[in-house]
Motif scaffolding. Structure first.
Motif, short mmCIF file in Angstrom:
data_model
loop_
_atom_site.label_atom_id
_atom_site.label_comp_id
_atom_site.label_asym_id
_atom_site.label_seq_id
_atom_site.Cartn_x
_atom_site.Cartn_y
_atom_site.Cartn_z
N UNK A 124 -6.42 -4.48 27.43
CA UNK A 124 -5.39 -4.69 26.49
C UNK A 124 -3.82 -3.64 27.27
N UNK A 125 -4.50 -2.92 28.29
CA UNK A 125 -3.20 -2.49 29.26
C UNK A 125 -2.50 -4.01 29.90
N UNK A 126 -2.75 -5.04 30.26
CA UNK A 126 -2.75 -6.20 30.91
C UNK A 126 -2.06 -6.88 29.69
N UNK A 127 -2.36 -6.68 28.73
CA UNK A 127 -2.05 -7.89 27.88
C UNK A 127 -0.64 -7.04 27.05
N UNK A 128 -1.01 -5.44 26.80
CA UNK A 128 0.26 -4.74 26.57
C UNK A 128 1.55 -4.71 27.34
N UNK A 129 1.38 -4.99 29.01
CA UNK A 129 2.14 -4.56 29.51
C UNK A 129 3.36 -6.21 29.76
#
Length: 147
Positions: free
Chosen positions: A11-16
């Protein structure tokens, strides 16, 4: 615990990625749809990159017997197109075109301190609740007519 950490990292990679590509900015998305005015083709390149990565990922993952953190793959079994799928897709696309947010870009935009993402999120939740309500009424009517 490992599943939770993995989900958080993904989720963090996607959001970034959404933030870096500018897809959390509804003006960028709306400009993609404005073909006769301030057209911005960058969304097309973001989508193309996402499709490329996804296609490669699927080819690699489906060579495995099962996912790393699950006992099996959870794949849809239905392959038909029905009114609910096509209608829901059309409503999703119209909402995306009006608001400039899809759910993927909406979640990171909630952290930007603007009111528009919260209004859009409220509209999405209201739509989901409305569908759930109408579905429950219909299934209640179907059960009553079957008696």
């Amino acid at each position: 615990m490992l599943k939770t950490v993995s989900a958080f990292a993904i989720g963090l990679v996607f959001g970034i990625g959404i933030l870096l590509s500018g897809m959390a900015n509804p003006a960028k998305v709306l400009n993609f749809f404005d073909v006769a005015g301030t057209w911005d083709p960058s969304l097309m390149f973001v989508m193309g990159g996402a499709l490329t990565v996804t296609a490669i990922g699927y080819r690699l993952v489906f060579r495995m017997n099962h996912p790393l953190l699950a006992s099996g793959f959870s794949l849809p079994t239905r392959k038909d197109l029905d009114v609910k799928l096509i209608g829901g897709s059309a409503i999703f696309g119209i909402g995306w075109g009006i608001a400039g947010f899809c759910p993927g870009g909406l979640v990171p935009a909630l952290g930007l301190g603007r009111v528009e993402p919260f209004i859009t999120a409220a509209a999405i939740v209201a739509g989901m609740l409305a569908v759930r309500y109408v579905t429950s009424i219909r299934s209640g009517q179907a059960a009553a007519s079957a008696r």
